[in-house]
Design a protein around this motif. Structure first.
Motif, PDB file in Angstrom:
ATOM      1  N   GLY A   4     -81.774   4.534 113.201  1.00 17.42           N
ATOM      2  CA  GLY A   4     -80.527   4.355 112.674  1.00 17.42           C
ATOM      3  C   GLY A   4     -79.301   4.205 113.586  1.00 17.42           C
ATOM      4  N   GLU A   5     -79.479   5.158 114.475  1.00 15.42           N
ATOM      5  CA  GLU A   5     -78.480   5.213 115.290  1.00 15.42           C
ATOM      6  C   GLU A   5     -78.456   3.799 116.384  1.00 15.42           C
ATOM      7  N   THR A   6     -79.695   3.314 116.649  1.00 17.03           N
ATOM      8  CA  THR A   6     -79.901   2.095 117.488  1.00 17.03           C
ATOM      9  C   THR A   6     -79.204   1.083 116.543  1.00 17.03           C
ATOM     10  N   HIS A   7     -79.596   0.905 115.348  1.00 24.46           N
ATOM     11  CA  HIS A   7     -78.956  -0.090 114.248  1.00 24.46           C
ATOM     12  C   HIS A   7     -77.580  -0.114 114.061  1.00 24.46           C
ATOM     13  N   VAL A   8     -76.719   1.250 114.089  1.00 29.22           N
ATOM     14  CA  VAL A   8     -75.394   1.245 113.898  1.00 29.22           C
ATOM     15  C   VAL A   8     -74.725   0.802 115.060  1.00 29.22           C
ATOM     16  N   GLU A   9     -75.512   1.201 116.314  1.00 32.75           N
ATOM     17  CA  GLU A   9     -74.821   0.781 117.548  1.00 32.75           C
ATOM     18  C   GLU A   9     -74.826  -0.750 117.491  1.00 32.75           C
ATOM     19  N   LYS A  10     -75.977  -1.307 117.215  1.00 31.82           N
ATOM     20  CA  LYS A  10     -75.962  -2.737 117.353  1.00 31.82           C
ATOM     21  C   LYS A  10     -75.084  -3.422 116.514  1.00 31.82           C
ATOM     22  N   VAL A  11     -75.065  -2.995 115.111  1.00 30.23           N
ATOM     23  CA  VAL A  11     -74.123  -3.665 114.294  1.00 30.23           C
ATOM     24  C   VAL A  11     -72.614  -3.378 114.591  1.00 30.23           C
ATOM     25  N   GLY A  12     -72.178  -2.044 115.023  1.00 32.33           N
ATOM     26  CA  GLY A  12     -70.963  -1.796 115.401  1.00 32.33           C
ATOM     27  C   GLY A  12     -70.397  -2.778 116.477  1.00 32.33           C
ATOM     28  N   ARG A  13     -71.040  -2.820 117.590  1.00 34.93           N
ATOM     29  CA  ARG A  13     -70.929  -3.877 118.716  1.00 34.93           C
ATOM     30  C   ARG A  13     -70.806  -5.265 118.144  1.00 34.93           C
ATOM     31  N   ARG A  14     -71.532  -5.696 117.255  1.00 36.30           N
ATOM     32  CA  ARG A  14     -71.358  -6.911 116.799  1.00 36.30           C
ATOM     33  C   ARG A  14     -70.040  -7.285 116.008  1.00 36.30           C
ATOM     34  N   HIS A  15     -69.967  -6.312 115.281  1.00 38.05           N
ATOM     35  CA  HIS A  15     -68.832  -6.476 114.308  1.00 38.05           C
ATOM     36  C   HIS A  15     -67.578  -5.551 114.670  1.00 38.05           C
ATOM     37  N   GLY A  16     -67.582  -4.885 115.331  1.00 43.95           N
ATOM     38  CA  GLY A  16     -66.500  -4.040 115.816  1.00 43.95           C
ATOM     39  C   GLY A  16     -66.049  -2.900 114.995  1.00 43.95           C
ATOM     40  N   TRP A  17     -67.124  -2.496 114.353  1.00 48.62           N
ATOM     41  CA  TRP A  17     -67.075  -1.423 113.637  1.00 48.62           C
ATOM     42  C   TRP A  17     -67.449  -0.100 114.148  1.00 48.62           C
ATOM     43  N   PHE A  18     -66.847   1.069 113.339  1.00 51.97           N
ATOM     44  CA  PHE A  18     -67.470   2.292 113.817  1.00 51.97           C
ATOM     45  C   PHE A  18     -66.842   2.850 115.288  1.00 51.97           C
ATOM     46  N   GLY A  19     -65.776   2.216 115.704  1.00 48.17           N
ATOM     47  CA  GLY A  19     -65.079   2.395 116.916  1.00 48.17           C
ATOM     48  C   GLY A  19     -65.540   1.621 118.099  1.00 48.17           C
ATOM     49  N   PHE A  20     -66.591   0.867 117.928  1.00 46.42           N
ATOM     50  CA  PHE A  20     -67.054   0.061 119.172  1.00 46.42           C
ATOM     51  C   PHE A  20     -66.531  -1.333 119.037  1.00 46.42           C
ATOM     52  N   GLU A  21     -66.185  -1.752 120.452  1.00 55.04           N
ATOM     53  CA  GLU A  21     -65.393  -2.955 120.746  1.00 55.04           C
ATOM     54  C   GLU A  21     -66.146  -4.058 120.301  1.00 55.04           C
ATOM     55  N   LYS A  22     -65.674  -4.910 119.508  1.00 51.29           N
ATOM     56  CA  LYS A  22     -66.538  -6.361 119.220  1.00 51.29           C
ATOM     57  C   LYS A  22     -66.916  -6.948 120.122  1.00 51.29           C
ATOM     58  N   GLY A  23     -68.382  -7.267 120.216  1.00 48.90           N
ATOM     59  CA  GLY A  23     -68.964  -7.973 121.264  1.00 48.90           C
ATOM     60  C   GLY A  23     -69.220  -7.318 122.416  1.00 48.90           C
ATOM     61  N   SER A  24     -68.895  -6.188 122.498  1.00 51.29           N
ATOM     62  CA  SER A  24     -69.077  -5.255 123.739  1.00 51.29           C
ATOM     63  C   SER A  24     -70.639  -4.930 123.944  1.00 51.29           C
ATOM     64  N   THR A  25     -71.002  -4.796 125.095  1.00 47.13           N
ATOM     65  CA  THR A  25     -72.299  -4.265 125.619  1.00 47.13           C
ATOM     66  C   THR A  25     -72.208  -2.744 125.907  1.00 47.13           C
ATOM     67  N   PRO A  26     -73.501  -2.091 125.827  1.00 47.55           N
ATOM     68  CA  PRO A  26     -73.239  -0.885 126.001  1.00 47.55           C
ATOM     69  C   PRO A  26     -73.040  -0.774 127.838  1.00 47.55           C
ATOM     70  N   SER A  27     -72.216   0.170 128.247  1.00 49.78           N
ATOM     71  CA  SER A  27     -71.958   0.306 129.604  1.00 49.78           C
ATOM     72  C   SER A  27     -73.106   1.236 130.156  1.00 49.78           C
ATOM     73  N   PRO A  28     -73.652   1.113 131.375  1.00 49.53           N
ATOM     74  CA  PRO A  28     -74.446   1.859 132.108  1.00 49.53           C
ATOM     75  C   PRO A  28     -74.352   3.216 132.134  1.00 49.53           C
ATOM     76  N   GLN A  29     -73.442   3.866 131.940  1.00 47.64           N
ATOM     77  CA  GLN A  29     -73.059   5.132 132.128  1.00 47.64           C
ATOM     78  C   GLN A  29     -73.099   5.834 130.509  1.00 47.64           C
ATOM     79  N   ALA A  30     -72.990   4.860 129.391  1.00 44.98           N
ATOM     80  CA  ALA A  30     -72.743   5.283 128.037  1.00 44.98           C
ATOM     81  C   ALA A  30     -74.261   5.443 127.697  1.00 44.98           C
TER      82      ALA A  30
END
Length: 194
Positions: free
Chosen positions: A103-129
């Motif tokens: 679920g954590e993997t899916h939430v991060e993927k959806v969050g980054r795709r749509h800009g939900w849950f505090g993730f920036e829309k279209g962002s990719t995980p930074s190496p240190q994150a």
């Protein structure tokens, strides 16, 4: 190593059940399969949203994630820490941790795709994150929403057998009421245009 069977093996009992239901209810198999798929997805989306907003309303997402994934300071080796500790340390806890990691993997993927849950829309995980640490450090509310979404995902996975049973039960009626009439209507339109 995952103990989950391949998708084809996992769905073979469902296919057999659909064929039997198709014969028994005299519902065409393609219509029945489409009905099953639609109902199965609906029985995933509504509980997922319901569990998310319920966890958010009661503020229990982070608490549940913490209770399932981390031992509490009061847990000592050799002590029976109660039912919560037994669940966390048993097979149920292991399965819940697998679903939460998934679920954590899916939430991060959806969050980054749509800009939900505090993730920036279209962002990719930074190496240190690491996983959702980046989102968790933005604000406590965002960390709560990520945890709520992970809990909602795990609970929706937990009710999978109920969803399959409900989908099998409702598929013939849904097929006769909606899918077959819509299919007939679409077929008439294509016949007229040709």
């Amino acid at each position: 190593m995952s103990s989950t069977p391949p998708a084809g093996q996992k769905l073979s009992p469902v296919r057999a059940a659909l064929r039997a239901i198709s014969q028994r209810t005299r519902t065409p198999l393609p219509s029945l399969i489409l009905s099953f798929g639609i109902i199965h997805e609906v029985t995933a989306i509504f509980p997922l949203a319901g569990f998310f907003f319920t966890a958010r309303a009661f503020g229990v997402g982070e608490t549940v994630v913490r209770a399932i994934t981390l031992p509490t300071p009061s847990d000592e080796p050799g002590e029976d820490g109660g039912i919560a500790t037994q669940i966390r340390d048993g097979a149920v806890g292991q399965r819940l941790r697998e679903w939460m990691a998934e679920g954590e993997t899916h939430v991060e993927k959806v969050g980054r795709r749509h800009g939900w849950f505090g993730f920036e829309k279209g962002s990719t995980p930074s190496p240190q994150a690491v996983s959702n640490t980046e989102a968790a450090t933005v604000s406590g509310k965002i960390a709560g929403d990520v945890a709520n979404a992970v809990v909602a995902y795990a609970l929706t996975k937990a009710i999978f057998p109920v969803r399959v049973g409900l989908s099998l039960y409702l598929a013939p009626g849904f097929s006769r009421t909606l899918v077959q009439p819509v299919g007939t209507f679409v077929a008439r339109i294509f016949k007229r245009s040709s």
